[in-house]
Design a protein around this motif. Structure first.
Motif, short mmCIF file in Angstrom:
data_model
loop_
_atom_site.label_atom_id
_atom_site.label_comp_id
_atom_site.label_asym_id
_atom_site.label_seq_id
_atom_site.Cartn_x
_atom_site.Cartn_y
_atom_site.Cartn_z
N LYS A 51 -15.96 -87.81 -11.94
CA LYS A 51 -15.30 -88.96 -11.32
C LYS A 51 -15.27 -90.15 -12.27
CE LYS A 51 -16.27 -87.84 -6.49
NZ LYS A 51 -16.97 -88.24 -5.27
N MET A 52 -16.38 -90.38 -12.96
CA MET A 52 -16.43 -91.50 -13.91
C MET A 52 -15.44 -91.28 -15.06
SD MET A 52 -18.52 -93.78 -12.84
CE MET A 52 -18.84 -94.73 -14.30
N ASP A 53 -15.33 -90.04 -15.54
CA ASP A 53 -14.36 -89.74 -16.60
C ASP A 53 -12.93 -89.99 -16.12
OD1 ASP A 53 -16.40 -89.06 -18.30
OD2 ASP A 53 -16.19 -86.89 -18.02
N THR A 54 -12.65 -89.60 -14.87
CA THR A 54 -11.33 -89.83 -14.30
C THR A 54 -11.04 -91.32 -14.20
OG1 THR A 54 -11.48 -87.77 -13.04
CG2 THR A 54 -9.84 -89.37 -12.32
N ILE A 55 -12.01 -92.07 -13.75
CA ILE A 55 -11.85 -93.53 -13.63
C ILE A 55 -11.62 -94.14 -15.01
CG2 ILE A 55 -13.08 -95.68 -13.10
CD1 ILE A 55 -14.35 -94.15 -10.72
N ASP A 56 -12.38 -93.70 -16.00
CA ASP A 56 -12.19 -94.22 -17.36
C ASP A 56 -10.79 -93.91 -17.88
OD1 ASP A 56 -14.74 -95.25 -17.38
OD2 ASP A 56 -15.62 -93.57 -18.50
N LEU A 58 -8.08 -93.32 -16.09
CA LEU A 58 -7.12 -94.14 -15.35
C LEU A 58 -7.13 -95.58 -15.85
CD1 LEU A 58 -7.64 -92.85 -11.70
CD2 LEU A 58 -5.65 -92.49 -13.16
N GLU A 59 -8.30 -96.09 -16.15
CA GLU A 59 -8.41 -97.46 -16.63
C GLU A 59 -7.72 -97.62 -17.99
OE1 GLU A 59 -9.15 -101.40 -16.51
OE2 GLU A 59 -9.59 -100.00 -14.90
N VAL A 60 -7.90 -96.63 -18.86
CA VAL A 60 -7.28 -96.69 -20.18
C VAL A 60 -5.76 -96.59 -20.05
CG1 VAL A 60 -6.97 -95.40 -22.33
CG2 VAL A 60 -9.27 -95.84 -21.46
N ASN A 61 -5.30 -95.69 -19.19
CA ASN A 61 -3.86 -95.45 -19.05
C ASN A 61 -3.16 -96.41 -18.10
OD1 ASN A 61 -4.07 -93.31 -20.80
ND2 ASN A 61 -4.38 -91.82 -19.20
N ARG A 62 -3.90 -97.25 -17.44
CA ARG A 62 -3.33 -98.16 -16.45
C ARG A 62 -2.35 -99.13 -17.07
NH1 ARG A 62 -6.57 -102.86 -13.43
NH2 ARG A 62 -6.66 -103.56 -15.55
N LYS A 63 -2.64 -99.63 -18.22
CA LYS A 63 -1.81 -100.66 -18.85
C LYS A 63 -0.71 -100.06 -19.72
CE LYS A 63 -5.60 -103.90 -18.74
NZ LYS A 63 -6.58 -104.65 -19.49
N GLU A 64 -0.77 -98.78 -19.99
CA GLU A 64 0.19 -98.14 -20.89
C GLU A 64 1.64 -98.29 -20.44
OE1 GLU A 64 1.13 -96.37 -24.44
OE2 GLU A 64 -0.78 -97.15 -23.76
N PRO A 65 1.99 -98.00 -19.17
CA PRO A 65 3.40 -98.15 -18.77
C PRO A 65 3.92 -99.58 -18.93
CG PRO A 65 2.22 -96.90 -17.12
CD PRO A 65 1.20 -97.42 -18.09
#
Length: 118
Positions: A51-56, A58-65
């Protein structure tokens, strides 16, 4: 007499050994319970780590778009071309649009080639 004495001594040893066996079995049962608890905790830790890896991720890819779209808007040639669709998946960006002429498309492609992001 000697036989009776030996019998008493052997019975005494048997009782002591039986007592040690019972004590050892109790300890084994306690350790088995602890081992089951450790296994449960390890499973929970594995799930939590995923879950922590998934959150990390998502956090990294959140700003990409937002970053891609911002860079893309800087590349557009104003009032000469328009996007009709824009799709980004992993390392592939699919752009569809309309331009007034081929020179506008060529200029846009040149801008894309010059961009470090694309």
């Amino acid at each position: 007499m000697v036989m009776v004495y030996e019998n008493i001594i052997l019975n005494s040893k048997i009782e002591r050994l039986d007592s040690r066996v019972k004590s050892t079995r109790k300890q084994v049962d306690i350790y088995k319970k602890q081992a089951r608890e450790v296994d449960k905790i390890k499973k929970k830790l594995t799930v939590l780590t995923k879950k922590m890896d998934t959150i990390d991720t998502l956090e990294v890819n959140r700003k990409e778009p937002v970053r891609i779209l911002d860079a893309m808007t800087k590349m557009v040639i104003a009032k000469r071309m328009w996007f009709t669709s824009f799709d980004s998946k992993k390392n592939v960006i699919d752009i569809k649009g309309v331009a007034l002429d081929n020179k506008t498309v060529a200029d846009f492609m040149t801008r894309l080639e010059g961009s470090p992001l694309f």
